[in-house]
Design a protein around this motif. Structure first.
Motif, mmCIF file in Angstrom:
data_model
loop_
_atom_site.group_PDB
_atom_site.id
_atom_site.type_symbol
_atom_site.label_atom_id
_atom_site.label_comp_id
_atom_site.label_asym_id
_atom_site.label_seq_id
_atom_site.Cartn_x
_atom_site.Cartn_y
_atom_site.Cartn_z
ATOM 1 N N GLN A 269 0.834 -1.193 0.000
ATOM 2 C CA GLN A 269 0.000 0.000 0.000
ATOM 3 C C GLN A 269 0.881 1.259 0.000
ATOM 4 O O GLN A 269 0.645 2.202 -0.765
ATOM 5 C CB GLN A 269 -0.893 -0.040 1.239
ATOM 6 N N VAL A 270 1.921 1.250 0.851
ATOM 7 C CA VAL A 270 2.834 2.394 0.928
ATOM 8 C C VAL A 270 3.626 2.533 -0.358
ATOM 9 O O VAL A 270 3.801 3.644 -0.887
ATOM 10 C CB VAL A 270 3.774 2.243 2.147
ATOM 11 N N GLU A 271 4.121 1.433 -0.893
ATOM 12 C CA GLU A 271 4.926 1.491 -2.119
ATOM 13 C C GLU A 271 4.105 1.996 -3.298
ATOM 14 O O GLU A 271 4.612 2.725 -4.156
ATOM 15 C CB GLU A 271 5.507 0.114 -2.420
ATOM 16 N N ALA A 272 2.826 1.629 -3.350
ATOM 17 C CA ALA A 272 1.969 2.128 -4.417
ATOM 18 C C ALA A 272 1.809 3.640 -4.324
ATOM 19 O O ALA A 272 1.813 4.351 -5.341
ATOM 20 C CB ALA A 272 0.604 1.431 -4.356
ATOM 21 N N LEU A 273 1.687 4.151 -3.103
ATOM 22 C CA LEU A 273 1.552 5.589 -2.908
ATOM 23 C C LEU A 273 2.864 6.310 -3.213
ATOM 24 O O LEU A 273 2.860 7.398 -3.804
ATOM 25 C CB LEU A 273 1.106 5.878 -1.473
ATOM 26 N N MET A 274 3.990 5.706 -2.833
ATOM 27 C CA MET A 274 5.286 6.295 -3.164
ATOM 28 C C MET A 274 5.450 6.393 -4.671
ATOM 29 O O MET A 274 5.943 7.392 -5.195
ATOM 30 C CB MET A 274 6.411 5.444 -2.549
ATOM 31 N N ASP A 275 5.023 5.349 -5.370
ATOM 32 C CA ASP A 275 5.119 5.347 -6.828
ATOM 33 C C ASP A 275 4.252 6.459 -7.426
ATOM 34 O O ASP A 275 4.661 7.143 -8.368
ATOM 35 C CB ASP A 275 4.685 3.987 -7.364
ATOM 36 N N ARG A 276 3.070 6.663 -6.854
ATOM 37 C CA ARG A 276 2.181 7.721 -7.338
ATOM 38 C C ARG A 276 2.812 9.089 -7.137
ATOM 39 O O ARG A 276 2.642 10.008 -7.957
ATOM 40 C CB ARG A 276 0.843 7.645 -6.620
ATOM 41 N N ALA A 277 3.560 9.255 -6.036
ATOM 42 C CA ALA A 277 4.219 10.533 -5.748
ATOM 43 C C ALA A 277 5.564 10.671 -6.456
ATOM 44 O O ALA A 277 6.275 11.653 -6.234
ATOM 45 C CB ALA A 277 4.413 10.689 -4.245
ATOM 46 N N GLY A 278 5.914 9.702 -7.294
ATOM 47 C CA GLY A 278 7.163 9.779 -8.044
ATOM 48 C C GLY A 278 8.390 9.433 -7.250
ATOM 49 O O GLY A 278 9.501 9.839 -7.587
ATOM 50 N N LEU A 279 8.216 8.641 -6.164
ATOM 51 C CA LEU A 279 9.334 8.255 -5.307
ATOM 52 C C LEU A 279 9.618 6.780 -5.526
ATOM 53 O O LEU A 279 8.708 5.940 -5.436
ATOM 54 C CB LEU A 279 8.962 8.505 -3.840
ATOM 55 N N PRO A 280 10.858 6.388 -5.844
ATOM 56 C CA PRO A 280 11.167 4.970 -6.085
ATOM 57 C C PRO A 280 10.802 4.096 -4.884
ATOM 58 O O PRO A 280 11.012 4.474 -3.734
ATOM 59 C CB PRO A 280 12.684 4.975 -6.320
ATOM 60 N N LYS A 281 10.275 2.915 -5.165
ATOM 61 C CA LYS A 281 9.850 2.011 -4.088
ATOM 62 C C LYS A 281 11.024 1.579 -3.217
ATOM 63 O O LYS A 281 10.843 1.255 -2.047
ATOM 64 C CB LYS A 281 9.152 0.793 -4.688
ATOM 65 N N ARG A 282 12.220 1.567 -3.785
ATOM 66 C CA ARG A 282 13.392 1.122 -3.015
ATOM 67 C C ARG A 282 13.732 2.095 -1.882
ATOM 68 O O ARG A 282 14.543 1.774 -1.002
ATOM 69 C CB ARG A 282 14.604 0.953 -3.937
ATOM 70 N N TYR A 283 13.105 3.273 -1.878
ATOM 71 C CA TYR A 283 13.354 4.240 -0.812
ATOM 72 C C TYR A 283 12.564 3.925 0.458
ATOM 73 O O TYR A 283 12.660 4.646 1.446
ATOM 74 C CB TYR A 283 12.985 5.654 -1.285
ATOM 75 N N TYR A 284 11.786 2.869 0.430
ATOM 76 C CA TYR A 284 10.932 2.527 1.573
ATOM 77 C C TYR A 284 11.749 2.439 2.868
ATOM 78 O O TYR A 284 11.311 2.922 3.919
ATOM 79 C CB TYR A 284 10.235 1.195 1.299
#
Length: 693
Positions: free
Chosen positions: A484-499
């Motif tokens: 859920q968080v990674e999908a939102l990061m992707d929407r905001a243009g932030l790479p998922k690996r930054y989790y």
């Protein structure tokens, strides 16, 4: 002979695997009376050059020569160089609040340089300090000298810093982002002051900034820095009007232009990521982000003369006419027609605060005995404002520091309680709602702060911070939380690996994206953006502004967008509200507000706006005089500073609200015919398709 000469300056921090090259082979000269601007993204080495000149870096990290008036600073002993620092070379830092000692009065802070460097007595130094404060345009230097830093506005504190730097009559003035946090009118005054003092004293100026509009206003020459290397150096006019290096072109292409508003047009940020200074690529350091790169760019690049400047690019002449490519996702998000039903409404909202100081008033007890009574005075910050924002609409809020912009945004979010009026959200009056009844509202209304670093917990990973927002808002999906968080990061243009990264491992733009993702976790309908891009580099700013617009169209988000940058506001906003001392003096569609007729205050703000395009620089600026802290109880709030004031009517009567076009309102005593006769302060023309917005 140049005043300052930097030759082959290289600065390296750390050792072994952590060794980082902050500067490499810098060559730069500044002549007496000349202003040289240093521009480039964060991490380019701009401040490192300033600190090297001031001997604020471990000398073991520095290689090269720095000469001042023919003297080799690099070979001077520490004591001699310390004597020169502050007396002949002065430095003004970006943030005056952290540069000034909060426990020492302003007069003593300005005077201490005179005592330390010139050996003046305390009385003589205090007298000179008052002269210096008066020289930088402070109307009441005696009162300011007795004040503490927290009692002054941001513009006043910056003037105090400049006075401290100038008090010993230095020959070289170094300014590190001195106007970043200032509104346009104060910024213009500070720039005028620097130019005037440089000309009068024939002092050299090294001006560090990421604002290319400011560069166009103040600089004689421009030095473009990237990853510690000079990529382009030449006269301001040539560099800004016909840039040769692709990086310079990328910087100029990232900037929103005042008056060139097209909501369907995306800004063109520089793609890719800033290089790792601990592992710089071979060949051209800009190669991985350059859209014109070829095989030859892998070879070592040399600074070479091209036309009237120096350029570090072997293809500079070939690519000078090439069009910078559009972003890969340009036009990918369809425009959504805003729902014109009001999402949030402020109805006659007011807010007053008690002043920290208590005054004593003498009253008579029993009709005869005088008795002292402490009285807390209050100041009206917001005064009867009515403003609405429709679903999917972006309303820009502009005005000088202290006008009440942030207070209004916080009232809209019920972060502070209004003193009067109503706040209505989605048809429900939430003005007097208790905190326990605001849970649903809190999910629907969020805020993005100016400083992404201070708004993120340094001990929480980015994924944890965003995930916690899901939990608090009640949208947590438990086992699927990471996805859920990674999908939102992707929407905001932030790479998922930054989790799993911490805030300090992200750039400023990436941290701001994390802040936006966190705000989106509750599926909001309204976001208050309080100066969200003012501290970002121009390329990062372009990326974030594109993101804001994409989310507005995709999710039909409404924004209250607070900014002192009129070009940014003109690019993103559907409507603009101009605030002055707690009152809206003008409000209307963007294309209407930015062209005559407009309120005299709006005209003054526009005249002070800096443009990177030489042909678009205002021919003349309206200088606002008068007391910038004076609040009036009756009449027009702009009285006393208005250059078009027409007499006692402005001081005694509330101005009528004029409506030159549907939805465009101006509060002014001047007739519309006179307001419409004002010269246009905005270059260009809005697209015809925008006229109906």
């Amino acid at each position: 002979m140049p005043l300052l000469s930097i030759k082959d300056l290289t600065v390296t921090y750390g050792t072994g695997p952590s060794r980082l090259q902050a500067l490499k082979g810098i060559n730069l000269e500044i002549s007496p009376g000349e202003t040289v601007a240093l521009v480039g993204e964060s991490g380019s080495g701009k401040s490192t050059i300033a600190m090297a000149i001031m001997d604020m870096i471990d000398r073991r990290s520095v290689v090269g020569t720095i000469e001042f008036n023919g003297e080799n600073l690099s070979a001077m002993n520490a004591d001699k160089r310390r004597d020169m620092r502050g007396s002949r070379i002065s430095l003004v830092f970006q943030d005056p609040f952290t540069s000034l000692n909060p426990s020492i009065r302003i007069g003593n802070q300005v005077a201490e340089g005179l005592i330390a460097h010139l050996g003046l007595s305390k009385r003589e130094a205090q007298s000179k300090a008052l002269e210096a404060l008066r020289e930088v345009g402070i109307a009441d230097p005696e009162a300011v000298a007795k004040s503490y830093p927290h009692q002054l506005s941001g513009g006043m504190r910056q003037r105090v810093l400049i006075a401290s730097a100038l008090v010993c009559n230095p020959e070289l003035l170094i300014l590190d982002e001195p106007t970043t946090a200032l509104d346009v009118t104060i910024e213009a005054q500070v720039l005028d002051l620097i130019q005037e003092i440089s000309a009068r004293r024939n002092a050299g100026v090294l001006f560090i900034t990421h604002n290319l509009g400011v560069v166009n206003k103040i600089a004689d020459r421009v030095c473009v820095l990237y990853a510690g290397q000079v990529l382009e150096l030449g006269p301001k006019g040539s560099v800004l009007r016909s840039p040769l290096h692709p990086y310079t072109r990328g910087l100029l292409g990232s900037i929103p232009r005042l008056g060139e508003r097209d909501r369907l047009r995306r800004l063109t940020p520089i793609g890719g990521r800033f290089p790792n200074l601990a592992d710089l690529p071979a060949g051209c350091i800009f190669r991985d982000r350059c859209p014109f790169a070829e095989d030859g760019c892998g070879d070592a690049q040399q600074v070479r003369p091209v036309s009237d400047r120096l350029v570090k690019c072997w293809r500079a002449e070939d690519v000078s006419d090439f069009r910078w490519p559009d972003p890969p996702d340009a036009g990918s998000v369809p425009a959504v027609t805003a729902d014109r039903r009001a999402l949030v409404e402020l109805d006659s909202v007011s807010k007053s605060f008690a002043l920290p100081a208590t005054t004593i008033e003498w009253r008579r007890a029993f009709g005869a005995i005088p008795v002292p009574a402490p009285v807390k005075k209050r100041v009206d910050v917001i005064n009867g404002i009515s403003l609405s924002i429709a679903r999917g609409e972006i309303v820009g809020l502009v005005g000088e520091s202290g006008s009440g912009k942030s207070t209004l945004g916080r009232i809209m979010l019920r972060l502070i309680q209004s003193s009067g009026g109503r706040v209505v959200f989605d048809g429900s009056d939430i003005t007097a709602s208790k905190e326990r009844d605001l849970e649903g509202f809190r999910r629907k209304a969020q805020i993005v702060f100016q400083n992404p670093t201070s708004s993120l917990n340094p001990r929480r990973t980015i994924g944890n911070a965003i995930g916690r927002a899901f939990t608090v808002s009640g949208n947590d999906q438990g086992a699927n939380r990471r996805a859920q968080v990674e999908a939102l990061m992707d929407r905001a243009g932030l790479p998922k690996r930054y989790y799993d990264r911490y805030p300090h491992q992200l750039s400023g733009g990436e941290k701001q994206r994390a802040g936006i993702a966190r705000a989106l976790a509750s599926h909001p309908q309204l976001i208050v953006c309080d100066e969200p891009v003012s501290a970002l580099d121009v390329s990062v700013q372009a990326t974030v502004l594109n993101l804001f617009l994409d989310l507005s169209r995709e999710l039909q988000l409404a924004y209250l967008f607070i900014s002192h940058d009129l070009a940014v506001i003109s690019h993103v906003a559907d409507r603009i509200a101009v605030l002055y001392f707690g009152k809206i003096v003008e409000e209307g569609p963007t294309n209407r507000v930015l062209q005559p007729p407009y309120h005299p205050y709006t005209e003054a703000l526009l005249s002070a706006a800096a443009s990177p395009d030489g042909d678009h620089q205002p021919d003349s600026r309206i200088v606002l005089s008068g007391d910038t802290t004076r609040r009036v109880a009756k009449g027009c709030v702009f009285q006393g500073r208005c250059p078009r004031q027409i007499g006692s009517i402005c001081e005694t009567m509330t101005p009528p609200v004029l409506e030159p076009a549907p939805g465009h309102r101006i509060a002014c005593h001047l007739p519309l015919e006179e307001l419409a006769a004002a010269a246009s302060r905005v270059p260009g023309k809005f697209p015809a398709s925008q006229e109906s917005k």
